[in-house]
Design a protein around this motif. Sequence first.
Motif, short mmCIF file in Angstrom:
data_model
loop_
_atom_site.label_atom_id
_atom_site.label_comp_id
_atom_site.label_asym_id
_atom_site.label_seq_id
_atom_site.Cartn_x
_atom_site.Cartn_y
_atom_site.Cartn_z
N MET A 65 0.85 -1.19 0.00
CA MET A 65 0.00 0.00 0.00
C MET A 65 0.89 1.24 0.00
O MET A 65 1.89 1.30 0.71
CB MET A 65 -0.92 -0.01 1.20
N GLU A 66 0.49 2.23 -0.78
CA GLU A 66 1.30 3.43 -0.95
C GLU A 66 1.47 4.20 0.36
O GLU A 66 2.53 4.75 0.63
CB GLU A 66 0.66 4.32 -2.00
N PHE A 67 0.43 4.21 1.19
CA PHE A 67 0.51 4.89 2.48
C PHE A 67 1.64 4.32 3.33
O PHE A 67 2.37 5.06 3.99
CB PHE A 67 -0.83 4.76 3.21
N MET A 68 1.78 3.01 3.32
CA MET A 68 2.84 2.37 4.11
C MET A 68 4.21 2.71 3.55
O MET A 68 5.15 2.95 4.31
CB MET A 68 2.64 0.85 4.13
N ASP A 69 4.34 2.72 2.24
CA ASP A 69 5.63 3.04 1.63
C ASP A 69 6.05 4.47 1.91
O ASP A 69 7.24 4.76 2.08
CB ASP A 69 5.58 2.82 0.11
N ASN A 70 5.08 5.37 1.97
CA ASN A 70 5.41 6.78 2.20
C ASN A 70 5.71 7.08 3.67
O ASN A 70 6.57 7.91 3.97
CB ASN A 70 4.27 7.68 1.73
N ASN A 71 5.01 6.43 4.59
CA ASN A 71 5.11 6.80 6.00
C ASN A 71 5.90 5.82 6.87
O ASN A 71 6.32 6.20 7.95
CB ASN A 71 3.71 6.98 6.58
N PHE A 72 6.06 4.61 6.44
CA PHE A 72 6.77 3.60 7.22
C PHE A 72 7.81 2.92 6.33
O PHE A 72 7.70 1.73 6.03
CB PHE A 72 5.79 2.57 7.81
N ARG A 73 8.82 3.68 5.94
CA ARG A 73 9.83 3.18 5.01
C ARG A 73 10.62 2.01 5.58
O ARG A 73 11.15 1.20 4.82
CB ARG A 73 10.80 4.29 4.61
N PHE A 74 10.73 1.90 6.88
CA PHE A 74 11.51 0.80 7.45
C PHE A 74 10.90 -0.56 7.13
O PHE A 74 11.59 -1.56 7.12
CB PHE A 74 11.68 0.97 8.97
N LEU A 75 9.60 -0.59 6.82
CA LEU A 75 8.95 -1.86 6.46
C LEU A 75 9.18 -2.24 5.00
O LEU A 75 8.76 -3.31 4.58
CB LEU A 75 7.45 -1.80 6.75
N SER A 76 9.85 -1.39 4.25
CA SER A 76 10.15 -1.73 2.87
C SER A 76 11.56 -2.28 2.71
O SER A 76 11.99 -2.56 1.60
CB SER A 76 9.93 -0.53 1.95
N SER A 77 12.28 -2.44 3.80
CA SER A 77 13.61 -3.06 3.74
C SER A 77 13.60 -4.37 4.52
O SER A 77 12.78 -4.57 5.42
CB SER A 77 14.67 -2.12 4.31
N LEU A 78 14.49 -5.25 4.15
CA LEU A 78 14.57 -6.54 4.83
C LEU A 78 14.98 -6.37 6.29
O LEU A 78 14.46 -7.05 7.17
CB LEU A 78 15.57 -7.45 4.10
N LEU A 79 15.91 -5.48 6.54
CA LEU A 79 16.36 -5.24 7.91
C LEU A 79 15.22 -4.70 8.76
O LEU A 79 14.98 -5.17 9.88
CB LEU A 79 17.54 -4.26 7.91
N GLY A 80 14.48 -3.73 8.25
CA GLY A 80 13.36 -3.15 8.99
C GLY A 80 12.26 -4.17 9.26
O GLY A 80 11.73 -4.25 10.37
N ARG A 81 11.92 -4.96 8.27
CA ARG A 81 10.89 -5.98 8.47
C ARG A 81 11.34 -7.04 9.45
O ARG A 81 10.55 -7.52 10.26
CB ARG A 81 10.52 -6.64 7.15
N GLY A 82 12.61 -7.41 9.37
CA GLY A 82 13.12 -8.42 10.29
C GLY A 82 13.06 -7.95 11.73
O GLY A 82 12.58 -8.67 12.61
N LEU A 83 13.52 -6.75 11.99
CA LEU A 83 13.49 -6.22 13.35
C LEU A 83 12.06 -6.00 13.83
O LEU A 83 11.75 -6.25 15.01
CB LEU A 83 14.30 -4.93 13.42
N PHE A 84 11.18 -5.56 12.94
CA PHE A 84 9.78 -5.34 13.31
C PHE A 84 9.11 -6.67 13.66
O PHE A 84 8.37 -6.76 14.63
CB PHE A 84 9.05 -4.65 12.16
N ASN A 85 9.39 -7.72 12.90
CA ASN A 85 8.82 -9.03 13.20
C ASN A 85 9.32 -9.57 14.55
O ASN A 85 8.55 -10.16 15.30
CB ASN A 85 9.13 -10.04 12.10
N ILE A 86 10.58 -9.37 14.84
CA ILE A 86 11.12 -9.83 16.13
C ILE A 86 10.48 -9.05 17.27
O ILE A 86 10.14 -9.61 18.32
CB ILE A 86 12.65 -9.73 16.13
#
Length: 139
Positions: A65-86
Amino acid sequence: MPSTIELLKWSNLISSIMLILIGVTQIISLTILFSSFSFSFFMSFFLPFFLILFGIMLFASGQKMEFMDNNFRFLSSLLGRGLFNIYLASLAVYQLSNATSDIIGFIIGAMLFLTGGFYLILHFCGNREELTAYKKQIA
């Protein structure tokens, strides 16, 4: 056979739905209201709402979703998603360890933790061609 990236996407999708369901069931069952008043009461009261919010964020980031890409950029990288999941794994285990069904919290927490760990492994040790294709998919 599905690729690693597709398996991680499905794991994120299932985990996000489970987080939302956990938060909703905690609110509906009113277990947050019957805790003794202390710091744990404060945590138990607000945590289901955060689980719902973070579950929606995880779901929306997986749907590009474009809203997520614009406001939560850390979820568009592998490192950000990994840390968020943990981080979400620790919240899920904590929330459900205070509830009646401990085993569900540990299963969902383990699923989130393993997914986050795989994202971190892919970030640091992944095949560059596969990572480039993945970044094009999530961007």
